[in-house]
Design a protein around this motif. Structure first.
Motif, PDB file in Angstrom:
ATOM      1  N   SER A  18       9.611 -11.284  -7.745  1.00  0.00           N
ATOM      2  CA  SER A  18       9.447 -10.089  -6.918  1.00  0.00           C
ATOM      3  C   SER A  18      10.382 -10.134  -5.714  1.00  0.00           C
ATOM      4  O   SER A  18      10.984  -9.114  -5.344  1.00  0.00           O
ATOM      5  N   ASP A  22      13.671  -7.654  -4.263  1.00  0.00           N
ATOM      6  CA  ASP A  22      13.566  -6.979  -2.968  1.00  0.00           C
ATOM      7  C   ASP A  22      14.848  -7.259  -2.187  1.00  0.00           C
ATOM      8  O   ASP A  22      14.973  -8.258  -1.484  1.00  0.00           O
ATOM      9  N   ALA A 197       4.939  -9.998   4.222  1.00  0.00           N
ATOM     10  CA  ALA A 197       5.442  -8.931   3.354  1.00  0.00           C
ATOM     11  C   ALA A 197       4.949  -9.092   1.931  1.00  0.00           C
ATOM     12  O   ALA A 197       4.731  -8.095   1.220  1.00  0.00           O
ATOM     13  N   ARG A 201       3.116  -6.122   0.247  1.00  0.00           N
ATOM     14  CA  ARG A 201       3.771  -5.574  -0.946  1.00  0.00           C
ATOM     15  C   ARG A 201       2.789  -5.457  -2.109  1.00  0.00           C
ATOM     16  O   ARG A 201       2.820  -4.477  -2.870  1.00  0.00           O
ATOM     17  N   GLU A 204       0.707  -2.357  -1.317  1.00  0.00           N
ATOM     18  CA  GLU A 204       1.429  -1.087  -1.437  1.00  0.00           C
ATOM     19  C   GLU A 204       1.747  -0.750  -2.890  1.00  0.00           C
ATOM     20  O   GLU A 204       1.725   0.414  -3.287  1.00  0.00           O
ATOM     21  N   HIS A 205       2.068  -1.781  -3.690  1.00  0.00           N
ATOM     22  CA  HIS A 205       2.431  -1.531  -5.086  1.00  0.00           C
ATOM     23  C   HIS A 205       1.219  -1.453  -6.000  1.00  0.00           C
ATOM     24  O   HIS A 205       1.365  -1.161  -7.201  1.00  0.00           O
TER      25      HIS A 205
END
Length: 375
Positions: A18, A22, A197, A201, A204-205
């Motif tokens: 991941s 990014d 983060a 993340r 948010e995902h």
């Protein structure tokens, strides 16, 4: 235990994949440990180097020639002889930072025991060089006059001579300090950002929901983020020390880089724990950025890297002993600057491990409670 270790490993691999996609965070890591170090080392110079200087010799004596020959690299460029009428035009054009005007009969007045004036013109738009250079110029002129008088009149110099010996950074090169401190500060900065983060993340995902329905514990999820992001930072730090610091900038590292990396790994448990904690509080990346500034800036300014703890109020210096960042800066400077070994820095290692373990436990509990609420 084997199953838990396998879960942590494969979740960490997922984190690495991941992270590799990014490009913003990937670019931040590359920049922070490469170009940022080079820029900070080269653009924040606080020492006098290669300052332009001219001499107006209206005396044409042995003493005036000695003074002119006393200025040389690396502090100053070799002096250029100019006429008195050219001082103002050339300084207005920015040709010289310093112009020393030696008046007529200067040597004769000195030998007569008088105190003649000698003018040093300084372009103060170059503020750092102007302040340091004028002080060095006064010392050079004073030394040359004293040495000239001792030979001309047979007068012995003072029986007490101050012999200054500068250790670890003999030329007081600013880049030796700023480059290493940039790496130390960036470790804390990126450890918090990457770990925080990673949590935000997932939220948010929507992948956090996928993790919750799998046979995974909050501890396994948190530990995977710790080792994956810690690995990224550890590799970046090692490459930065060897390639950027030593190879590109030519800055020596006095101590053992492997010993320093051991300390970095210990410290990363604390720094990533702070990131995970902030990631559980923040609901989005902008909120994480705001919380990061509230936490990182005080830690950075009060850790002893920018201002020594001895210069702080006593109560503040003692309070900062509970922060692992203070002990991290202490052993990092001891190893990288002074070549300290494990016999010297083990108390700081132990303090970072103990306090970091406490913060890490609190972050895991917070992460567990947030995951339980989401579940």
């Amino acid at each position: 235990m084997i199953k838990k270790a396998a879960n942590i490993y494969w979740l960490g691999v997922k984190e690495l994949r991941s992270f590799s996609h990014d490009f913003v965070l990937l670019g931040l890591v590359v920049y922070a440990f490469s170009l940022a170090i080079i820029l900070q080392a080269g653009s924040n110079s606080q020492e006098l180097h290669n300052a332009s200087i001219a001499i107006v010799d209206e005396d044409h004596s042995e003493l005036s020639r000695r003074i002119a020959h006393a200025f040389f690299p690396p502090l100053y460029q070799y002096p250029q002889l100019i006429a008195e009428r050219d001082i103002i035009p050339l300084m207005n054009k920015g040709r010289y930072t310093f112009v020393i005007d030696i008046p007529p009969d200067f040597e004769r007045y000195v030998l007569a025991g008088q105190q003649p004036g000698l003018q040093i013109n300084v372009d103060a738009t170059a503020m750092v060089q102007a302040g340091l250079g004028s002080g060095y110029a006064q010392q050079i002129v004073t030394t040359e006059i004293a040495d000239f008088l001792s030979h001309a009149e047979g007068v012995k110099l003072s029986t007490v001579n101050l012999d200054v010996r500068i250790v670890f950074n003999p030329n007081l090169t600013t880049a030796w300090f700023t480059s290493v401190m940039a790496i130390i500060n960036n470790i804390t900065m990126l450890a918090i950002i990457l770990a925080g983060a990673a949590v935000v993340r997932e939220r948010e995902h929507g992948t956090m929901d996928h993790l919750l329905v799998m046979p995974l514990t909050p501890f396994e999820i948190a530990m995977s983020k710790v080792w994956a992001n810690g690995l990224v930072i550890a590799v970046a730090v090692a490459l930065s020390l060897y390639l950027v610091l030593r190879l590109m900038l030519g800055i020596p590292v006095a101590g053992s880089i492997p010993l320093f990396m051991v300390g970095v790994v210990i410290y990363l448990f604390f720094a990533t724990a702070i990131g995970i904690f902030l990631g559980t509080v923040a609901r989005s990346m902008p909120q994480l950025g705001l919380l990061f500034m509230l936490v990182f800036l005080p830690m950075n300014m009060l850790s002893g890297g920018n201002t020594p703890l001895e210069s702080m109020p006593l109560w503040l210096a003692k309070t900062m002993q509970i922060s692992p960042s203070t002990h991290f800066v202490a052993f990092a400077q001891a190893i990288l600057y002074r070549g300290a070994g494990l016999d010297v820095v083990w108390p700081q290692f132990l303090a970072v491990a103990a306090i970091g373990a406490l913060f890490f436990g609190l972050a895991i509990l917070r992460f567990r409670s947030v995951v339980a609420q989401a579940d």
